[in-house]
Design an enzyme around this catalytic site. Structure first.
Site, PDB file in Angstrom:
ATOM      1  N   ASP A   1      -8.041  -5.015   3.630  1.00 49.79           N
ATOM      2  CA  ASP A   1      -6.604  -5.969   3.247  1.00 49.79           C
ATOM      3  C   ASP A   1      -6.785  -7.572   3.176  1.00 49.79           C
ATOM      4  O   ASP A   1      -5.456  -7.855   3.317  1.00 49.79           O
ATOM      5  CB  ASP A   1      -5.747  -5.571   3.687  1.00 49.79           C
ATOM      6  CG  ASP A   1      -5.370  -3.914   3.227  1.00 49.79           C
ATOM      7  OD1 ASP A   1      -5.633  -3.519   2.046  1.00 49.79           O
ATOM      8  OD2 ASP A   1      -4.845  -2.942   3.712  1.00 49.79           O
TER       9      ASP A   1
ATOM     10  N   ASP B  77      -2.897  -2.668   6.021  1.00 48.60           N
ATOM     11  CA  ASP B  77      -3.161  -2.443   7.867  1.00 48.60           C
ATOM     12  C   ASP B  77      -5.021  -2.291   7.870  1.00 48.60           C
ATOM     13  O   ASP B  77      -4.997  -2.509   8.596  1.00 48.60           O
ATOM     14  CB  ASP B  77      -2.407  -0.983   7.748  1.00 48.60           C
ATOM     15  CG  ASP B  77      -3.226   0.335   6.810  1.00 48.60           C
ATOM     16  OD1 ASP B  77      -4.419  -0.653   5.412  1.00 48.60           O
ATOM     17  OD2 ASP B  77      -2.733   1.319   6.477  1.00 48.60           O
TER      18      ASP B  77
ATOM     19  N   ASP C 206       1.083  -1.316   0.069  1.00 44.60           N
ATOM     20  CA  ASP C 206      -0.502   0.203   0.020  1.00 44.60           C
ATOM     21  C   ASP C 206       1.103   1.524   0.130  1.00 44.60           C
ATOM     22  O   ASP C 206       2.095   0.810   0.002  1.00 44.60           O
ATOM     23  CB  ASP C 206      -1.374  -0.077   1.384  1.00 44.60           C
ATOM     24  CG  ASP C 206      -0.286  -0.046   2.652  1.00 44.60           C
ATOM     25  OD1 ASP C 206       1.162  -0.234   2.802  1.00 44.60           O
ATOM     26  OD2 ASP C 206      -0.286   0.354   3.291  1.00 44.60           O
TER      27      ASP C 206
END
Length: 909
Positions: free
Chosen positions: A647, A643, A339
């Site tokens: 996800d 996080d 990310d």
């Protein structure tokens, strides 16, 4: 009598609530602004069930425990334990059984990871909710919510269910856990296109997210498993665990080795009895001795210890490993999906571009530290241009509620909105004292930021004038502006020019804020939206960026040199993500794919795109999961960072899931194998470095263990086939295995990284545990050990020594050969004859000292002579034995040099 509409069932819910007018939503859910009555709530509870996620299904604990033993490697270990126990070697048997037990316990504990991930998501559901029922406000348990309930929201609330918003007043919702957006989402009532991605459904509020500011009201459109977070929960439960490459390879190695060893032992037993006329008990003892010699019973334990040491080394680099095999898998990683916010970037907004009517000023520095230079048209600090930018800086500071304070020598903290904090930092870089300026321009009134109008305004009394300062979306301010600030006062507004500049800043990945002002009469004390409808003076724009981490740039460069692809997967806009990707060095011209593009692709098309694309923007949980699966379909070993709850499915699907320890949710951490303590991409690359070192050390352990065991086994086989006296007794073979397995075999687990470990490409996902080079090494070294042992045996007999002395010399020869071979195998990719290679590590030197001391006791102490039937070895013969080890080292170093020169095994050495 009119009948009340029946309570809708979950299957009847329209999908695109965000695209339906408010009236249609009320009608579809058979509700009103007065809320539901008690009877209707009970009916809907019976139909829809409680507003909670289902508990994760799990195996019975006993079945989970027994399943840990259903493995070829475990059968292999148990067979080795039986073989060791048969010969009375109880210490080895106990050690092997201990390894089996530890492995089973670890597997039993890790089996429940999926259940923990699902239960972590369940804990995100809000415990209480404020609703309107029977035309009055009530506080109820969130589990009692039903579709059609009217929910009230305030700052600090956790959203209890999926809501279609009917009222939003300055409503900001933190949705990073679902969408990956780095800033709170601005909510408004207006419907959006049905195909809008999750991050752009501004009239929706989703279960499990947090209200950052403002107030709102919404209709419950989905509860429990039918919410977006429930959808993610189902995705997690459907993801199959991926077996790590090492476990697959060990299982395959265990199956093949077991069948090979058993077949060879049976054949040798038959040959000894029928051809050599051995008594069957004598033949059985010899064959069992052979089995104990060839079975590397200590290998799995040493591999486990090697992985554990890797875990400790990774912890020192801020990577906490939750599952042991993940250490080695990380070393095999060929693709890292990361990310953006906080991992590749600093997660600290920085104002880097100021644009006025006549100038564009670039600002240096990053983060909230108020240090950085100003450059105008390539020149440092053009004072005239900075003076013209003073109204823009003043507006940025006064129409602002944030405070910037120093918390350490180089640490600064923002109290308030991150972008407003970046503006305060910008003003301080320009040399202004925020406290002094605010003192000169006291605030009279304000209009807080409103998501519907998309701006904030504040009224100030300045030296001799009263002024409204406004900041917000540039297009909103331009629509209300009558002119622009120029070098000589107010000028006609050049809207097309401003639009071009805004687009240019956005193309560089910047978030853009516009700034305007409006002088007002001295008697104005209260602000209203009517005061801002017209006659604003547009001052300029400021572009913000979340700057890349410096260490992330270096880490990505290291990944590229190591043949590891890095792909950015983010909920952010494509232009922003592409600009950051370029600054990070992901590619010279990063290719961007959006979530909308992925929706139009089938799996085959996505597989092709996933391999070449560098950035995936505006992605949903489904997109992330499909991207990981597409990469794995191309045989990539995928490490995935994340996080948020969104996800968790892709973290579980990836070969190595890496959760953020700082900003990560518990759901993400439970779904991942590794947790980063510092949320830093550079720590991932450091962990990959350690993972490669661990795999190298495992290869070294195998390259040392199998040939040494093979040499012992060939010596026994040669004696049986050729019909001469056994060069070693079974108890002496056990001594060699005991003393060397727990010393020399173990020390390789502590080896540091070889030079160039991150300049090699990742090993293929289907690479065998025994590469061509290792197979060659096992065969070559096994026969060299055979030759050395037989040469010394017959040398001793020809010298007139008795069989016991000859056998003692053979045992010492095997030990010396294994010591010298240890120095050779410490470096598989480079030569070992260097000062570093010869001196070894402290662990190597300590272990050799222990082995030498043990062998001296084995050879010369009366007690050991009685136990193992050994005899003292003359000094001259001892020198010959040592020279045999030197000769082995010379042969193998020459072989290594030739193989590297001729590249017979490619990149394996």
């Amino acid at each position: 009598m009119n009948e009340k509409p029946a309570a809708p069932t979950p299957e009847e819910y329209p999908i695109a609530w965000h695209a339906l007018p408010e009236a249609d939503v009320f009608a579809a859910l058979a509700t009103s602004v007065s809320g539901l009555d008690a009877a209707e709530v009970q009916r809907r509870l019976r139909v829809n069930g409680p507003n909670q996620l289902p508990a994760a299904p799990g195996k019975h604990p006993i079945m989970r425990l027994l399943a840990q033993f259903n493995n070829a490697l475990i059968y292999f270990l148990l067979a080795a334990a039986v073989a060791a126990a048969t010969l009375g070697h109880h210490i080895d048997a106990v050690v092997i059984l201990a390894v089996v037990t530890v492995n089973a316990i670890v597997g039993f504990v890790q089996e429940g990871r999926a259940e923990k991930a699902l239960n972590a998501i369940r804990s995100m559901i809000s415990p209480h909710a404020q609703v309107i029922r029977d035309a009055r406000r009530q506080s109820i348990p969130a589990t009692d919510l039903v579709p059609g309930d009217i929910v009230l929201l305030e700052a600090g609330d956790r959203i209890p269910a999926d809501l279609r918003l009917t009222r939003a007043r300055a409503l900001l919702i933190e949705e990073a856990a679902l969408t990956g957006e780095s800033v709170p989402s601005e909510k408004r009532e207006a419907l959006v296109d049905a195909r809008s991605p999750l991050a752009e459904r501004f009239c929706m509020a989703f279960s499990g997210t947090m209200v950052a500011a403002g107030q709102g009201m919404g209709i419950v459109v989905a509860t429990g498993a039918h919410t977006e977070i429930g959808h993610i929960s189902r995705m997690i439960s459907q993801v199959q665990e991926i077996t790590t490459p090492l476990l697959r390879q060990i299982n395959e190695f265990g199956r093949r080795f077991t069948w090979t060893a058993v077949s060879a032992a049976v054949a040798l037993f038959i040959f000894a009895v029928l051809v050599r006329q051995f008594h069957w008990e004598e033949a059985l003892i010899a064959v069992v001795a052979l089995a104990v010699g060839v079975v590397p019973e200590g290998l799995p334990a040493v591999i486990t210890i090697t992985l554990a040491i890797g875990v400790q080394r990774m912890a020192a680099r801020n990577a906490v490993v939750r599952r042991l095999p993940a250490v080695e898998t990380l070393g095999a990683t060929s693709v890292i999906c990361s990310d953006k916010t906080g991992t590749l970037t600093r997660n600290e907004m920085t104002a880097r571009r100021l644009v006025t009517a006549g100038h564009e000023i670039m600002v240096g520095g990053s983060g909230y530290r108020p240090e950085g230079s100003f450059r105008v048209s390539g020149r440092d600090e053009d004072m005239e241009s900075l003076a013209l930018a003073a109204p823009l800086l003043r507006t940025a500071l006064l129409c602002n509620d944030a405070q910037l304070r120093q918390t350490g020598p180089d640490a600064w903290h923002v109290d308030g909105d991150p972008m407003e904090g970046a503006l305060v930092c910008l003003v301080m870089k320009a040399g202004f004292d925020p406290g002094h300026v605010r003192g000169e321009w006291p605030r009279v009134d304000e209009i807080p930021f409103d998501a519907k109008h998309r701006f904030m305004a504040s009224l100030h009394q300045g030296p001799g004038e009263r002024v409204i300062f406004v900041k917000g979306a540039p297009e909103q301010l331009l629509a209300k502006a009558a002119g622009q600030a120029g070098a000589h006062g107010t000028e006609p507004l050049d809207a097309p020019c401003w639009q071009e500049r805004i687009e240019a800043a956005a193309a560089q990945g910047e978030r853009v804020l516009g700034f305007a002002m409006k002088p007002v009469p001295a008697g104005l004390d209260r602000l209203s939206f009517a005061d801002l409808d017209t006659d604003l003076i547009f001052i300029g724009i400021i572009g913000f960026i979340d700057p890349p981490r410096d260490e992330a740039v270096d880490a990505i460069a290291e990944c590229r040199s190591a043949g590891i692809q890095v792909k950015m997967i983010t909920g952010d806009h494509g232009a922003t993500a592409a600009a950051i990707a370029g600054q990070l060095g992901l590619a010279d011209r990063p290719e961007v794919v959006t979530g909308a593009d992925i929706d139009r692709m089938d799996d085959a098309a996505l597989k092709q795109v996933a391999e070449r694309a560098h950035v995936f923007a505006r992605t949903s949980p489904e997109h992330k999961l499909r991207i990981v699966q597409a990469l794995q379909a191309d045989r990539a070993i995928v490490a995935m960072t994340g996080d948020g709850v969104n996800d968790a499915p892709s973290l579980k699907q990836a070969n190595v899931g890496i959760a953020m320890g700082g900003k990560g949710t518990e759901a993400a951490k439970e779904a991942a194998e590794i947790v980063l303590l510092d949320d830093n991409f550079a720590s991932i690359v450091a962990a990959v470095h350690e993972g490669r070192t661990v795999y190298d050390n495992i290869r070294k352990v195998i390259a040392w263990t199998l040939p040494t065991n093979g040499g012992e086994a060939l010596t026994v086989i040669a004696a049986i086939l050729l019909g001469f006296t056994m060069p070693m007794s079974p108890v002496q073979i056990l001594w060699i295995n005991l003393i060397l397995t727990v010393t020399l075999g173990l020390v390789l687990a502590f080896e540091p990284s070889e030079p160039g470990v991150m300049q090699r490409p990742p090993r293929p996902a289907n690479a065998p545990l025994l590469s061509r080079f290792l197979v060659w090494r096992v065969i070559l070294v096994s026969f060299l050990f055979l030759g050395g042992a037989l040469a010394i045996f017959f040398y001793a007999l020809n010298r007139g020594h008795d069989v016991e002395t000859a056998r003692t010399m053979v045992v010492n020869t095997i030990v010396v050969l294994e010591i010298f071979y240890l120095f050779n195998v410490r470096y598989l990719h480079v030569g070992s004859v260097t000062w570093r290679g010869v001196l070894g590590t402290p662990a190597v030197l300590l272990v050799i000292a222990i082995v030498v001391a043990a062998q001296l006791a084995f050879t010369y102490t009366p007690v050991m002579q009685a136990w193992f039937a050994t005899r003292p070895v003359p000094l001259a013969d001892g020198i010959v034995i040592i020279l045999t080890g030197v000769l082995l080292m010379a042969v193998l170093e020459g072989e290594k040099a030739l193989l590297r020169r001729w590249r017979l095994f490619g990149d394996e050495i």
